[in-house]
Write a protein that holds these residues in place. Structure first.
Motif, mmCIF file in Angstrom:
data_model
loop_
_atom_site.group_PDB
_atom_site.id
_atom_site.type_symbol
_atom_site.label_atom_id
_atom_site.label_comp_id
_atom_site.label_asym_id
_atom_site.label_seq_id
_atom_site.Cartn_x
_atom_site.Cartn_y
_atom_site.Cartn_z
ATOM 1 N N GLU A 111 46.103 55.100 42.993
ATOM 2 C CA GLU A 111 47.128 54.181 42.486
ATOM 3 C C GLU A 111 46.460 53.127 41.601
ATOM 4 O OE1 GLU A 111 50.610 54.166 42.898
ATOM 5 O OE2 GLU A 111 50.145 52.731 41.312
ATOM 6 N N GLN A 167 48.831 43.976 41.091
ATOM 7 C CA GLN A 167 49.687 43.058 41.849
ATOM 8 C C GLN A 167 50.315 42.068 40.873
ATOM 9 O OE1 GLN A 167 46.663 43.252 45.508
ATOM 10 N NE2 GLN A 167 47.971 41.462 45.552
ATOM 11 N N ILE A 211 35.028 41.773 32.698
ATOM 12 C CA ILE A 211 35.240 40.363 33.034
ATOM 13 C C ILE A 211 33.905 39.642 33.195
ATOM 14 C CG2 ILE A 211 36.250 38.760 34.714
ATOM 15 C CD1 ILE A 211 38.292 41.040 35.336
ATOM 16 N N PHE A 259 41.858 42.270 28.596
ATOM 17 C CA PHE A 259 41.049 42.165 29.810
ATOM 18 C C PHE A 259 39.678 41.563 29.531
ATOM 19 C CE2 PHE A 259 40.442 43.230 34.251
ATOM 20 C CZ PHE A 259 41.746 43.211 34.698
ATOM 21 N N LEU A 260 39.658 40.617 28.624
ATOM 22 C CA LEU A 260 38.405 39.919 28.288
ATOM 23 C C LEU A 260 38.654 38.420 28.304
ATOM 24 C CD1 LEU A 260 36.707 41.957 25.383
ATOM 25 C CD2 LEU A 260 35.799 41.538 27.671
ATOM 26 N N CYS A 295 40.855 44.414 45.230
ATOM 27 C CA CYS A 295 40.271 45.640 44.659
ATOM 28 C C CYS A 295 38.897 45.463 44.019
ATOM 29 C CB CYS A 295 41.237 46.241 43.641
ATOM 30 S SG CYS A 295 42.777 46.763 44.389
ATOM 31 N N PHE A 352 44.684 34.891 43.913
ATOM 32 C CA PHE A 352 43.598 35.399 43.044
ATOM 33 C C PHE A 352 44.067 35.617 41.609
ATOM 34 C CE2 PHE A 352 44.009 39.943 42.019
ATOM 35 C CZ PHE A 352 45.045 40.342 42.848
ATOM 36 N N LYS A 353 45.373 35.642 41.407
ATOM 37 C CA LYS A 353 45.959 35.717 40.069
ATOM 38 C C LYS A 353 47.404 35.250 40.187
ATOM 39 C CE LYS A 353 47.527 40.080 39.017
ATOM 40 N NZ LYS A 353 47.397 41.483 38.656
ATOM 41 N N ARG A 406 41.031 28.578 33.695
ATOM 42 C CA ARG A 406 41.643 29.810 33.157
ATOM 43 C C ARG A 406 41.999 29.664 31.678
ATOM 44 N NH1 ARG A 406 40.429 34.152 36.299
ATOM 45 N NH2 ARG A 406 40.428 33.424 38.440
HETATM 46 C C1 UDX Z 1 43.326 45.690 39.680
HETATM 47 C C2 UDX Z 1 43.500 46.758 38.589
HETATM 48 O O1 UDX Z 1 43.861 46.116 37.366
HETATM 49 C C3 UDX Z 1 44.543 47.788 39.021
HETATM 50 O O2 UDX Z 1 44.645 48.810 38.052
HETATM 51 C C4 UDX Z 1 44.130 48.381 40.370
HETATM 52 O O3 UDX Z 1 45.118 49.277 40.842
HETATM 53 C C5 UDX Z 1 43.916 47.293 41.397
HETATM 54 O O4 UDX Z 1 42.963 46.322 40.903
HETATM 55 P P1 UDX Z 1 44.733 43.591 40.501
HETATM 56 O O5 UDX Z 1 43.653 43.407 41.518
HETATM 57 O O6 UDX Z 1 46.148 43.495 40.911
HETATM 58 O O7 UDX Z 1 44.566 45.014 39.796
HETATM 59 O O8 UDX Z 1 44.518 42.457 39.370
HETATM 60 P P2 UDX Z 1 44.040 42.383 37.860
HETATM 61 O O9 UDX Z 1 45.152 41.950 37.025
HETATM 62 O O10 UDX Z 1 43.312 43.586 37.433
HETATM 63 O O11 UDX Z 1 43.018 41.156 37.965
HETATM 64 C C6 UDX Z 1 41.886 41.201 38.832
HETATM 65 C C7 UDX Z 1 41.102 39.921 38.730
HETATM 66 O O12 UDX Z 1 40.478 39.809 37.449
HETATM 67 C C8 UDX Z 1 41.932 38.642 38.877
HETATM 68 O O13 UDX Z 1 41.233 37.730 39.689
HETATM 69 C C9 UDX Z 1 42.087 38.119 37.470
HETATM 70 O O14 UDX Z 1 42.234 36.728 37.409
HETATM 71 C C10 UDX Z 1 40.753 38.553 36.863
HETATM 72 N N1 UDX Z 1 40.802 38.716 35.403
HETATM 73 C C11 UDX Z 1 41.575 39.684 34.858
HETATM 74 C C12 UDX Z 1 40.008 37.902 34.590
HETATM 75 O O15 UDX Z 1 39.275 37.020 35.074
HETATM 76 N N2 UDX Z 1 40.036 38.105 33.246
HETATM 77 C C13 UDX Z 1 40.798 39.078 32.668
HETATM 78 O O16 UDX Z 1 40.759 39.194 31.420
HETATM 79 C C14 UDX Z 1 41.598 39.876 33.494
#
Ligand code: UDX
Length: 460
Positions: A170, A174, A237, A271-272, A282, A344-345, A438
């Motif tokens: 999956e 979240q 990240i 995602f940067l 995760c 966490f987000k 952030r």
């Molecule tokens: C992640 C994966 O994206 C998802 O595909 C998988 O199924 C589960 O793990 P999730 O943990 O819900 O999802 O959150 P995600 O949005 O990926 O963010 C993870 C962490 O990275 C967060 O703490 C977020 O703040 C951080 N992040 C994300 C950054 O610091 N910078 C970014 O550019 C993106």
């Protein structure tokens, strides 16, 4: 308990799809509700009686946008049913989906003991042929092991039911879980039988296969795709967070650096985003587990190891930056910090491995007084942060959190923080520091001009 029947126009036949979902956490609950919304007949099982009691009433046990309506709709149509009985769940399902946690074990690897116990129980309760689908994130070799365990159980019972196993990781995020489950980026199906593939194709026939790629692989590949995807995102990240530090000290601007890099289509700017470090259920868990898997197969994964270390450093740096800035002008023991955002987000109540914990602990250890506010994360924090809870003041609003504070530290970028009346907030503060971990307000002069403003990776 009747199954729902569909008429398959391609194959000109009726078929019934009954799905059992074991585990009603962030993945299992959303997946079960979405599958019921697609018209399947879904039995969700969890051993937590309180949780199942709430779900039966249509009350979502997690904060996830869009989930309550589909949950309630599923209950009202009868397509979604909740139980604490694994036996019942196995009995009334053709396909059983395992969506239970695989937490980090003492050796850093994913602990799959709960998955194996469930596999054994499925073998105990099966009264006809089953397809077992593993959605939990599991290390290489787990699906094959599950198959073995169920087969052993059937042999011990001296019954000849057919058992098939598929690994169907999956990828939902979240906060966007319903959206992602309704329209996933891809569907990975790791299996070894044509029949299992066909059943999963039937289950997922609501997905537009012209737009959503389906990839069929063996078990090991499907298992590794999930870890590789999460670890690669974690590497992105950590890479940008290290460059943010360089930018900050060398007078560059990380947001512009990312924009410049991202113009190369091979890199992409997504995602940067530099920040306080990644967290959640995760990335921290899966990166560690992948490193352990590498060690097991004598394939050291230097880059993933470095991403984990850089993430720890990033959280320490955030604390250090706040301490260095404030201690050069003030006596730390007299200062109060207001922390905005614990989850966490944004758009989740999940605080698992949230950077907020390490940052708050770091600030408390330096003798600062800490007040906190989070739209959804405080309930979980109050329940689980036993080590630091006595030293934290939980507030009911952003305004209460800022009142008499010397500095605000924004750790999670909840959208509602953008709409605060910042002039009013500032008027109640004792000093005017804003640490935006952030980079939420870097481009909003109306906010930054009010404060001594510090972002991540933006040279002063
Ligand atoms: C992640 C994966 O994206 C998802 O595909 C998988 O199924 C589960 O793990 P999730 O943990 O819900 O999802 O959150 P995600 O949005 O990926 O963010 C993870 C962490 O990275 C967060 O703490 C977020 O703040 C951080 N992040 C994300 C950054 O610091 N910078 C970014 O550019 C993106």
């Amino acid at each position: 308990m009747a199954a729902t029947f569909y008429f398959d126009l391609d194959k000109m036949r009726w078929f019934a799809l009954r799905i059992g979902v074991i585990g009603t956490g962030y993945v299992g609950l959303v997946y079960g509700a979405v599958m019921a919304d697609f018209g399947h007949y879904v039995t969700c099982m969890d051993k937590d009686e309180q949780k199942i009691g709430q779900l039966k009433l249509g009350n979502s046990t997690i904060y996830e946008p869009g989930l309550p309506p589909i949950l309630q709709y599923g209950l009202s149509t009868g397509n979604l049913y909740f139980t604490t009985s694994l036996e019942e769940c196995v009995k009334y399902s053709d396909m059983i989906v395992i969506a239970i946690g695989t937490p980090t074990g003492p050796d850093g690897n994913a602990d799959v003991s709960d998955v194996m116990t469930v596999a054994e129980e499925i073998g105990t309760f099966m009264l006809d042929n089953k397809l077992v689908v593993c959605k939990s994130t599991v290390p290489i070799g787990t699906s094959r092991k599950m198959l073995e365990i169920i087969e052993q159980q059937l042999q011990a019972r001296n019954v000849g039911y057919q058992i098939e196993v598929a690994c169907n990781p999956e990828f939902l995020r979240q906060g966007k879980a319903v959206e992602d489950c309704l329209s996933p980026s891809r569907v990975i199906i790791g299996t070894e039988t044509q029949h299992a593939r066909e059943v999963l194709q039937d289950i997922y026939r609501m997905y537009d296969q012209e737009k959503i790629p389906f990839l069929y692989t063996g078990y090991e590949t499907a298992e590794l795709i999930k870890y590789a995807s999460n670890s690669f995102l974690a590497v992105k990240i950590s890479f940008v967070n290290e460059l943010a530090w360089l930018s900050e000290t060398a007078g560059a601007n990380i947001q512009d650096v990312v924009m410049g890099m991202g113009l190369d289509a091979r890199i992409s700017p997504t995602f940067l985003e530099a920040g306080a470090g990644y967290g959640g259920s995760c990335f921290p868990k899966d990166t560690r587990a992948l490193v352990e898997t590498g060690a097991k197969y004598n394939a050291q994964l230097h880059i993933v190891e470095a991403a984990i270390a850089a993430n720890e450093t990033q959280k320490t740096r955030m604390v250090q930056k706040i301490i260095d800035t404030l201690s050069s002008h003030h006596d730390l023991s007299c200062l109060t910090i207001g922390v905005l955002g614990l989850s966490f987000k944004p758009e989740t109540d999940d605080i698992r491995s949230a950077p907020s914990y390490d940052i708050i602990k770091g600030l408390l250890d330096q003798g600062l007084t800490v007040k906190v506010y989070c739209p959804e994360g405080m309930r979980q924090a109050k329940l689980t942060w036993t080590e630091i809870n006595e030293r934290i003041f939980y507030c009911d609003s952003e305004a209460e959190c800022a009142d008499q504070a010397d500095a605000l530290v924004l750790i999670t970028e909840w959208g509602q923080f953008r709409n605060l009346e910042w002039t009013k907030i500032l008027a109640t503060m004792h000093n005017n520091y804003l640490f935006d971990l952030r980079n939420m307000f870097t481009r909003e002069n109306s906010v930054t001009e009010l404060f001594h403003y510090y972002a991540v990776g933006v040279g002063v």
